[in-house]
Design a protein around this motif. Sequence first.
Motif, PDB file in Angstrom:
ATOM      1  N   ARG A 246       0.835  -1.211   0.000  1.00 16.48           N
ATOM      2  CA  ARG A 246       0.000   0.000   0.000  1.00 16.48           C
ATOM      3  C   ARG A 246       0.869   1.261   0.000  1.00 16.48           C
ATOM      4  O   ARG A 246       0.490   2.271  -0.583  1.00 16.48           O
ATOM      5  N   LEU A 247       2.039   1.182   0.607  1.00 17.20           N
ATOM      6  CA  LEU A 247       2.947   2.333   0.577  1.00 17.20           C
ATOM      7  C   LEU A 247       3.457   2.587  -0.833  1.00 17.20           C
ATOM      8  O   LEU A 247       3.663   3.737  -1.224  1.00 17.20           O
TER       9      LEU A 247
ATOM     10  N   PRO B  32       9.589  -7.948  -4.554  1.00 18.96           N
ATOM     11  CA  PRO B  32       8.342  -8.720  -4.597  1.00 18.96           C
ATOM     12  C   PRO B  32       8.280  -9.830  -3.551  1.00 18.96           C
ATOM     13  O   PRO B  32       7.205 -10.175  -3.075  1.00 18.96           O
ATOM     14  N   GLY B  33       9.440 -10.330  -3.141  1.00 22.08           N
ATOM     15  CA  GLY B  33       9.465 -11.388  -2.142  1.00 22.08           C
ATOM     16  C   GLY B  33       8.983 -10.948  -0.776  1.00 22.08           C
ATOM     17  O   GLY B  33       8.480 -11.755  -0.005  1.00 22.08           O
ATOM     18  N   ASN B  34       9.139  -9.659  -0.451  1.00 21.25           N
ATOM     19  CA  ASN B  34       8.633  -9.234   0.856  1.00 21.25           C
ATOM     20  C   ASN B  34       7.422  -8.305   0.750  1.00 21.25           C
ATOM     21  O   ASN B  34       6.937  -7.808   1.748  1.00 21.25           O
ATOM     22  N   ILE B  35       6.921  -8.098  -0.464  1.00 14.83           N
ATOM     23  CA  ILE B  35       5.666  -7.356  -0.643  1.00 14.83           C
ATOM     24  C   ILE B  35       4.480  -8.295  -0.382  1.00 14.83           C
ATOM     25  O   ILE B  35       3.450  -7.877   0.100  1.00 14.83           O
ATOM     26  N   GLY B  36       4.642  -9.555  -0.719  1.00 14.98           N
ATOM     27  CA  GLY B  36       3.579 -10.522  -0.442  1.00 14.98           C
ATOM     28  C   GLY B  36       3.096 -11.220  -1.688  1.00 14.98           C
ATOM     29  O   GLY B  36       3.814 -11.324  -2.675  1.00 14.98           O
ATOM     30  N   VAL B  37       1.879 -11.656  -1.646  1.00 11.97           N
ATOM     31  CA  VAL B  37       1.296 -12.481  -2.694  1.00 11.97           C
ATOM     32  C   VAL B  37       1.217 -11.743  -4.021  1.00 11.97           C
ATOM     33  O   VAL B  37       1.262 -10.512  -4.078  1.00 11.97           O
ATOM     34  N   ASP B  38       1.100 -12.516  -5.094  1.00  4.79           N
ATOM     35  CA  ASP B  38       1.136 -11.973  -6.450  1.00  4.79           C
ATOM     36  C   ASP B  38       0.129 -10.859  -6.695  1.00  4.79           C
ATOM     37  O   ASP B  38       0.437  -9.902  -7.403  1.00  4.79           O
ATOM     38  N   ASP B  39      -1.069 -10.951  -6.128  1.00 11.16           N
ATOM     39  CA  ASP B  39      -2.071  -9.922  -6.428  1.00 11.16           C
ATOM     40  C   ASP B  39      -1.644  -8.557  -5.894  1.00 11.16           C
ATOM     41  O   ASP B  39      -1.977  -7.522  -6.479  1.00 11.16           O
ATOM     42  N   LYS B  40      -0.861  -8.508  -4.825  1.00 14.29           N
ATOM     43  CA  LYS B  40      -0.365  -7.227  -4.316  1.00 14.29           C
ATOM     44  C   LYS B  40       0.652  -6.628  -5.284  1.00 14.29           C
ATOM     45  O   LYS B  40       0.622  -5.430  -5.555  1.00 14.29           O
ATOM     46  N   VAL B  41       1.542  -7.459  -5.799  1.00 12.76           N
ATOM     47  CA  VAL B  41       2.525  -6.995  -6.774  1.00 12.76           C
ATOM     48  C   VAL B  41       1.806  -6.514  -8.033  1.00 12.76           C
ATOM     49  O   VAL B  41       2.148  -5.472  -8.601  1.00 12.76           O
ATOM     50  N   GLU B  42       0.785  -7.253  -8.454  1.00 12.59           N
ATOM     51  CA  GLU B  42       0.011  -6.857  -9.637  1.00 12.59           C
ATOM     52  C   GLU B  42      -0.640  -5.501  -9.440  1.00 12.59           C
ATOM     53  O   GLU B  42      -0.685  -4.684 -10.371  1.00 12.59           O
ATOM     54  N   LYS B  43      -1.167  -5.232  -8.257  1.00  9.72           N
ATOM     55  CA  LYS B  43      -1.778  -3.924  -7.981  1.00  9.72           C
ATOM     56  C   LYS B  43      -0.744  -2.803  -8.128  1.00  9.72           C
ATOM     57  O   LYS B  43      -1.049  -1.739  -8.667  1.00  9.72           O
ATOM     58  N   VAL B  44       0.469  -3.047  -7.652  1.00  9.85           N
ATOM     59  CA  VAL B  44       1.528  -2.044  -7.763  1.00  9.85           C
ATOM     60  C   VAL B  44       1.887  -1.824  -9.232  1.00  9.85           C
ATOM     61  O   VAL B  44       2.000  -0.688  -9.697  1.00  9.85           O
ATOM     62  N   VAL B  45       2.035  -2.906  -9.978  1.00  9.88           N
ATOM     63  CA  VAL B  45       2.382  -2.789 -11.402  1.00  9.88           C
ATOM     64  C   VAL B  45       1.288  -2.044 -12.152  1.00  9.88           C
ATOM     65  O   VAL B  45       1.573  -1.151 -12.963  1.00  9.88           O
ATOM     66  N   LYS B  46       0.032  -2.341 -11.883  1.00 12.56           N
ATOM     67  CA  LYS B  46      -1.077  -1.655 -12.552  1.00 12.56           C
ATOM     68  C   LYS B  46      -1.079  -0.170 -12.223  1.00 12.56           C
ATOM     69  O   LYS B  46      -1.322   0.671 -13.099  1.00 12.56           O
ATOM     70  N   ALA B  47      -0.808   0.189 -10.972  1.00 10.15           N
ATOM     71  CA  ALA B  47      -0.770   1.601 -10.594  1.00 10.15           C
ATOM     72  C   ALA B  47       0.357   2.339 -11.327  1.00 10.15           C
ATOM     73  O   ALA B  47       0.170   3.457 -11.789  1.00 10.15           O
ATOM     74  N   CYS B  48       1.493   1.669 -11.453  1.00 16.45           N
ATOM     75  CA  CYS B  48       2.621   2.291 -12.161  1.00 16.45           C
ATOM     76  C   CYS B  48       2.298   2.470 -13.639  1.00 16.45           C
ATOM     77  O   CYS B  48       2.575   3.526 -14.214  1.00 16.45           O
ATOM     78  N   LYS B  49       1.710   1.462 -14.245  1.00 20.78           N
ATOM     79  CA  LYS B  49       1.360   1.561 -15.657  1.00 20.78           C
ATOM     80  C   LYS B  49       0.339   2.654 -15.896  1.00 20.78           C
ATOM     81  O   LYS B  49       0.378   3.334 -16.919  1.00 20.78           O
ATOM     82  N   ALA B  50      -0.566   2.845 -14.950  1.00 16.15           N
ATOM     83  CA  ALA B  50      -1.594   3.880 -15.099  1.00 16.15           C
ATOM     84  C   ALA B  50      -0.979   5.281 -15.054  1.00 16.15           C
ATOM     85  O   ALA B  50      -1.544   6.217 -15.636  1.00 16.15           O
TER      86      ALA B  50
END
Length: 121
Positions: free
Chosen positions: A85-86, A102-120
């Motif tokens: 979230r940070l 990504p290893g300490n951010i958590g599960v794949d869906d959290k990483v995906e949310k970050v990637v989507k926010a960056c792409k946006a």
Amino acid sequence: MRVKTKQIFVGNVPVGGDAPISVQSMTNTDTKDVEATVAQILAFEEAGCAISRSAVNSLADAKAIPEIKEHTHIPFVADIQFDYRLALYAVEYGCDCLRINPGNIGVDDKVEKVVKACKAK
């Protein structure tokens, strides 16, 4: 020997490809302490750094990003540990780049949310 890689940009600084090697340094200030963080980044600039990185450990750190960027001249990288979230807040508040593990951010869906926010952005 340098291996040619894909070129990307961190803010306005080209990295990889045929770009010259860029120097990045990381602040050791409390990022929400805007005055101290800006002073350290300005010292990086004076020393020839092309990119700065700061820890974003709280929402207050993320909220400081616009003011820090207003007073500095090199791209701002938000260094995120553990809380995806940070990363989302850092993107919302205008970081030029994220550094996550990504290893300490958590599960794949959290990483995906970050990637989507960056792409946006």
